[in-house]
Design an enzyme around this catalytic site. Structure first.
Site, PDB file in Angstrom:
ATOM      1  N   MET A  22      89.427 -65.229-150.564  1.00  9.49           N
ATOM      2  CA  MET A  22      88.163 -64.741-150.024  1.00  9.49           C
ATOM      3  C   MET A  22      87.602 -65.703-148.965  1.00  9.49           C
ATOM      4  O   MET A  22      88.086 -66.815-148.802  1.00  9.49           O
ATOM      5  CB  MET A  22      87.149 -64.569-151.155  1.00  9.49           C
ATOM      6  CG  MET A  22      87.553 -63.523-152.184  1.00  9.49           C
ATOM      7  SD  MET A  22      86.389 -63.394-153.563  1.00  9.49           S
ATOM      8  CE  MET A  22      84.940 -62.731-152.735  1.00  9.49           C
ATOM      9  N   HIS A  23      86.571 -65.233-148.250  1.00  6.02           N
ATOM     10  CA  HIS A  23      85.692 -66.036-147.401  1.00  6.02           C
ATOM     11  C   HIS A  23      86.301 -66.491-146.072  1.00  6.02           C
ATOM     12  O   HIS A  23      85.581 -67.043-145.245  1.00  6.02           O
ATOM     13  CB  HIS A  23      85.197 -67.281-148.129  1.00  6.02           C
ATOM     14  CG  HIS A  23      84.744 -67.068-149.533  1.00  6.02           C
ATOM     15  ND1 HIS A  23      83.828 -66.109-149.881  1.00  6.02           N
ATOM     16  CD2 HIS A  23      85.093 -67.694-150.693  1.00  6.02           C
ATOM     17  CE1 HIS A  23      83.624 -66.156-151.190  1.00  6.02           C
ATOM     18  NE2 HIS A  23      84.386 -67.090-151.698  1.00  6.02           N
TER      19      HIS A  23
ATOM     20  N   ASP B 220      90.501 -61.809-154.247  1.00  4.70           N
ATOM     21  CA  ASP B 220      91.493 -62.235-155.236  1.00  4.70           C
ATOM     22  C   ASP B 220      90.945 -62.276-156.656  1.00  4.70           C
ATOM     23  O   ASP B 220      91.642 -61.901-157.604  1.00  4.70           O
ATOM     24  CB  ASP B 220      92.110 -63.586-154.847  1.00  4.70           C
ATOM     25  CG  ASP B 220      91.089 -64.679-154.590  1.00  4.70           C
ATOM     26  OD1 ASP B 220      89.867 -64.430-154.691  1.00  4.70           O
ATOM     27  OD2 ASP B 220      91.513 -65.803-154.266  1.00  4.70           O
TER      28      ASP B 220
END
Length: 483
Positions: free
Chosen positions: A77-78, A233
């Site tokens: 992520m991110h 995830d």
């Protein structure tokens, strides 16, 4: 059959499951991370695509991909993946564990004083919004060219389908999503100099976002099948072990360490750096505590103590666990999120003597990561939310020794189920089944996998460990001004 793709930090994993959810084949391809400066963590998106293509082509040697009916995506992520108007990558992707944008986090919270209410979270350097503000301030010529901002797995989607799309769970980790409304927040986007036209279209996890491009389908020996939105995830990993309903939780021991609990509404405790995100399912959310270095600490300590691999190291430790452990380890090798939110925090060994050997260091690392996980779980309990059952997943959870140690540290029973080591890829495949199979139901597509073991805490061990945890908890406040 259904294909699940998980774009991790260290590897791309791909799996195929059949119509009954059984794993038929799996394959992976390694990735590398670049750290060009302190606090910087980057990857080349082209490498993501090359590794995905390599893994799927290798998977075709194990299973007939022409029988696949749908694809699901999961991933780290991110990450900030920046494309120009022609779809070209503008710079290396800035990853989830990048800590360069602490100043920009403070600027964004000052610009949007109610950002914590809108997002349910603190602005943190790991999240995407502050990364874009950093690029705007430090790389203005690149920022001017940004036509689309994509999360890592959604770059794969673009390459596969030509569509710009994302799911709610991954989008919630950008700090541009209004958590209650499950939609982009124009005020937060404007604070970083962006508009929703530069964002991908939002979908719920099982929704179809496009179909596989003909040339890609041909190269992989597949049909032009639907590609569903998928999930970040952690949300996908939760679906991989049947964590779909309020009251259920998991503890994930991957590169980072995550405690994930499903909720039926928006709960938050941003002051303790607890994350509140959408789940990859409609009308579901989740609370999450995150430590930035978990199983990655094992790779590090194996390297510095000259073990050939982590499995050998843990096997030796299990045979001769130090009886009188005195060493305490702060596992902040990449800074920390929950509960400290300090990108400048570093790792610390405390209590070394002439008697300290390499197994003492390994034991201290295992305990330190476990203590840090306990900090995050306490932050969640302080928010008023507790779980009925906790399931262990992730590569680190393969160690029975560590599983029991965690139960003893937390003083909580833990379960270990089949498929936990491929959780995100399995969850992505399950979302594909849920979105592409006629009449599919959540209970049938996302059951709990087979229970392999239950770990009950040993009270005597818990008491011994708790004494060392007192030192652990006192150590960070004592040294944080030195970071």
């Amino acid at each position: 059959m259904y294909l699940g793709i998980d774009l991790g930090t260290s590897a791309v994993k791909v799996i195929v499951i059949d119509d009954n959810g059984q794993l038929l084949a799996q394959q992976s391809a390694a990735l590398s991370v670049q750290n060009p400066q302190p606090l910087f963590s980057e990857q080349d998106p082209h490498q993501w695509w090359q590794a995905t293509d390599q893994a799927i082509r290798a998977l075709s040697d194990k299973v007939e991909l022409g029988a696949v009916d749908g694809i699901g995506l999961s991933g780290q992520m991110h990450g900030a993946t920046l494309l120009d108007s022609s779809g070209n990558v503008l710079r290396p992707a800035i990853l989830w564990n990048d800590g360069r944008s602490a100043l920009q986090c403070r600027q964004l919270e000052a610009e949007v004083p109610d950002s914590r209410i809108r997002t349910g979270n603190l602005m943190m350097p790991g999240f995407t919004a502050s990364k874009l503000l950093w690029v705007r301030q430090h790389e203005p010529e690149i920022f001017k060219q940004v036509a689309k901002v994509l999360l890592p797995k959604d770059y794969l989607r673009y390459k596969m389908t030509g569509q710009f799309a994302s799911d709610m769970s991954d989008a919630a980790g950008t700090m541009w999503l209004n958590l209650k409304n499950r939609d982009w927040d124009d005020t937060l986007l404007a604070a970083t100099g962006l508009t929703r036209e530069q964002m991908p279209k939002l979908y719920e996890g099982p929704e179809v976002t496009g179909t596989l491009r003909e040339e890609i389908a041909k190269a992989w020996g597949m049909k032009a099948v639907p590609v569903v939105a998928g999930g970040g995830d952690n949300a996908a990993g939760a679906l991989g072990v049947g964590i779909t309903k309020p009251g259920q939780a998991m503890l994930s021991l991957g590169t980072s360490g995550v405690y994930f609990a499903v909720t039926d509404g928006v709960y938050s405790n941003p002051e303790a750096a607890l994350h509140s995100f959408c789940h990859a399912l409609p009308n579901r959310w989740h609370l999450m505590s995150v430590i930035l270095s978990a199983a990655s600490c094992l790779d590090w300590v194996a390297k510095i103590t000259h073990y050939s691999d982590v499995a050998t190291m843990l096997g030796e430790l299990e045979q001769s666990s130090p009886e009188s452990q005195q060493v305490v380890f702060l596992p902040y090798l990449s800074g920390e999120r929950t509960p400290h939110n300090n990108p400048n925090a570093t790792g610390v060994f405390f209590g070394l003597t002439h008697q300290t050997d390499r197994l003492s260091l390994v034991q201290a690392v295992l305990e330190g990561v476990s203590f840090a996980m306990a900090d995050g779980i306490e932050a969640m309990h302080e928010s008023g939310y507790q779980s009925d059952e906790i399931t262990l997943i992730g590569g680190g959870a393969k160690s029975a020794y560590w599983r029991q140690l965690l139960a003893d540290v937390l003083n909580l029973p833990l379960t270990y189920r089949a498929g936990g080591d491929i959780g995100p890829a399995l969850g992505a495949a399950r979302l594909a089944m849920l979105g592409c199979k006629a009449g599919a139901s959540l209970d049938k597509c996302c059951p709990k996998p087979e229970l392999l073991a239950t770990y009950t805490p040993n009270l005597s061990h818990h008491q011994q460990l708790n004494e060392r945890r007192k030192t652990f908890k006192a150590l960070y406040p004592a040294v944080k001004e030195l970071f």
